[in-house]
Design an enzyme around this catalytic site. Structure first.
Site, PDB file in Angstrom:
ATOM      1  CB  SER A 159      77.674  54.839 -16.541  1.00  0.00           C
ATOM      2  OG  SER A 159      77.319  56.017 -15.891  1.00  0.00           O
ATOM      3  CB  VAL A 160      80.888  50.770 -20.297  1.00  0.00           C
ATOM      4  CG1 VAL A 160      80.653  49.079 -20.281  1.00  0.00           C
ATOM      5  CG2 VAL A 160      79.507  51.425 -21.462  1.00  0.00           C
TER       6      VAL A 160
END
Length: 442
Positions: A159-160
Site C-alpha cells: 500500500s505504499v
C-alpha cells in the site's frame, strides 16, 4: 527472535487490543523465528529446478503465504503479469554515502506499550525486514539487505503504492487537469450507481468515502479478497463467476454511511483514484508514474506494477521498486519536491499540502490507537508530531518514513507474517523516531 523482543511485542499488542474499537485489531500473534523462516534457512526456489516442496508458483495458494512470502515479495514479476514503469534514459540521481554521527544499529528505543529497551538492530530482525535504508541530509548512512532482497532487485511496495497514486492525483490537480472538488462521476460516469455516485474526488483522495467494503485481512469473507481475486492477485479458479478485472469489481461497490464524515482506510478508494487519474491524464498508471515522478527523481531502475487480466495496474498495492529508488522518492518529498538530482520533480505546493495533513478529527473515528493525533491526506499518513513526520505505509511492513526536522528518510521493505501494520508499528514507529532524535544530536 529473542524472548526479549517477543515479550515487548506481546505488551504492545495487549495495548493495541485494549485501546481500540476497530474490528481490524490484530490479536497477539505467535510469531515465528525470523532466522528460521528465512529463504536461506528453508531453501525456497533453490536449485534448477527447485525441489517440488520448495517450489513457489502463483497457482499454488500457499505461494502467497508466509514464510514463502519471504521469497515471493522480492520475485513478483516471476509469478504474475506486470506493467513496466520506465526510468528514462538519463543518469540516476546521486545517493552519496555518508557517515552517521551515531552507531545506527545501537540506537535504542522502547516499543509502544513496553518498558523494555531494544536497539535498532533488534527492530530490523524482529520485524522480518528484507531491506532498510536510512538517509540523513541526503546521504546514505545505513543500507542493508536480507533474505531474497538485493540492491538491484525490486520488492513489492504493497500500500505504499497508494501514496504514489495520491501524489499523482495531487500533481494533476496542481496542473489543472484534475479537480478535487468535482464529483467522481465527472471522470468516471460508470460509477454513478455505486458508492461513488455522490462522492467527490477529494473524498476519494483522503479516504472519507462511505463504501461497503472490509479491509480486515483476518476475515476470509472480507471484500478485500474479492477485490484481490478480481485483480488477479489471487487465483480465480475454474468455477469462478465473479468480477474478472478491477473495473468490473469497482462498479459493484455499494454505499455504506455518509461521505466526508470519517476516515476509513479502504484499498478500493485507491483503485478508484487510479481510474480517475487515468481518465484525467489519458495515460496508463505506469506511463503517468514514469513521466511525472520516476524519470524526474532520477530512478536508477525501472519499477513495475502488478496488473489484472486486461493489463490494468493495481493502484492499491501493486507497485514494485528497488529500495534505493524508494529512498529517492522519500528524499524528494522531504525536500519539498526537489529530487536528489536538483530537479523540482514534484510541485512544492503538492508536498506542502500533504505535509499539512487532513482532519485529525475524521481520522480518530477510524480507531488507530497507535496513531493518535495522525491524519490522512492524498493517501499519505501524517503524524502531526513535533518533527512533522509523514509516511507511506504498506501491509507486512513496507514504509517510507519522512522526518523533515531531522532531515531524515527511512525506507523499509519487509515480509512480516502478520499483514496489519499493528504488528510492525510497536517496534518501527518508536525506532524511527529514536533514530531521528539520535541523528539530530550535536
Amino acid at each position: 527472535m529473542s524472548l526479549f523482543i517477543r515479550t515487548a511485542l506481546a505488551a504492545a499488542f495487549t495495548l493495541l487490543a485494549v485501546n481500540t474499537t476497530s474490528a481490524q485489531t490484530p490479536t497477539p500473534p505467535a510469531l515465528p523465528d525470523p532466522a528460521a523462516t528465512s529463504v536461506d534457512a528453508l531453501g525456497w526456489m533453490k536449485g534448477f529446478p527447485p525441489a517440488p516442496d520448495k517450489l513457489i508458483t502463483f497457482d499454488n495458494p500457499a505461494g502467497g503465504v508466509f514464510p514463502r512470502t519471504r521469497w515471493s515479495f522480492s520475485h513478483v514479476r516471476e509469478t504474475v503479469p506486470t506493467a513496466n514503469v520506465w526510468r528514462g534514459n538519463g543518469a540516476a540521481s546521486p545517493l552519496p554515502a555518508g557517515t552517521s554521527p551515531v552507531q545506527i544499529e545501537a540506537v535504542t528505543f522502547k516499543p509502544l506499550g513496553s518498558d523494555q529497551t531494544l536497539n535498532f538492530a533488534q527492530m530490523i530482525s524482529g520485524t522480518y525486514t528484507d531491506g532498510i535504508l536510512v538517509l540523513h541530509r541526503g546521504k546514505v548512512v545505513y543500507e542493508k539487505y536480507f533474505g531474497a532482497l538485493t540492491a538491484e532487485r525490486p520488492h513489492i511496495a504493497m500500500s505504499v503504492t497508494k501514496s504514489f497514486v495520491g501524489t499523482l492525483a495531487a500533481i494533476l490537480a496542481d496542473e489543472g487537469k484534475l479537480d478535487p472538488a468535482a464529483p467522481v462521476t465527472k471522470y468516471i460516469p460508470e460509477l454513478k450507481d455505486t458508492a461513488y455516485g455522490d462522492a467527490t474526488v477529494r473524498q476519494v483522495m483522503d479516504m472519507t468515502v462511505g463504501v461497503h467494503y472490509s479491509e480486515n485481512y483476518a476475515d476470509p469473507k472480507a471484500e478485500i479478497w474479492d477485490y484481490a481475486r478480481a485483480g488477479g492477485m489471487l487465483t480465480q479458479g475454474q468455477n469462478y463467476t465473479g468480477p474478472k478485472s478491477f473495473y468490473e469489481f469497482l462498479v459493484t461497490l455499494k454505499k455504506e454511511g455518509e461521505h466526508g464524515e470519517a476516515f476509513a482506510y479502504k484499498t478500493v478508494n485507491a483503485e478508484v483514484l487510479a481510474w480517475i487519474v487515468r481518465r484525467a491524464s489519458n495515460q496508463s498508471l505506469a506511463d503517468l508514474l514514469s513521466e511525472k515522478i520516476w524519470r524526474r527523481i532520477g530512478a536508477e531502475q525501472d519499477a513495475y506494477f502488478m496488473v489484472d487480466r486486461i493489463g490494468t495496474e493495481s493502484g492499491g498495492g501493486g507497485l514494485n521498486t528497488v529500495l534505493r529508488d524508494l529512498a529517492r522518492f522519500g528524499e524528494t518529498m522531504r525536500n519539498g519536491g526537489r529530487a536528489p538530482n536538483g530537479q523540482q520533480a514534484i510541485p512544492k505546493a503538492v508536498v506542502e499540502d500533504i505535509q499539512r495533513g487532513g482532519d485529525p478529527a475524521k481520522f480518530v473515528k477510524a480507531g488507530y490507537p497507535l496513531l493518535k493525533g495522525w491524519s490522512y491526506r492524498d493517501m499519505w499518513w501524517v503524524s502531526h508530531n513535533p518533527h512533522g513526520a509523514f509516511m507511506a505505509r504498506g501491509i507486512h511492513g513496507q514504509s517510507i518514513y519522512v522526518d523533515p526536522k531531522a532531515e531524515m528518510v527511512i525506507v523499509r521493505y519487509a515480509a512480516h507474517p502478520v499483514a496489519a501494520n499493528g504488528a510492525n508499528d510497536p517496534l518501527t514507529l518508536p525506532a524511527f523516531q529514536a533514530m531521528a532524535e539520535a541523528l539530530m544530536r550535536p
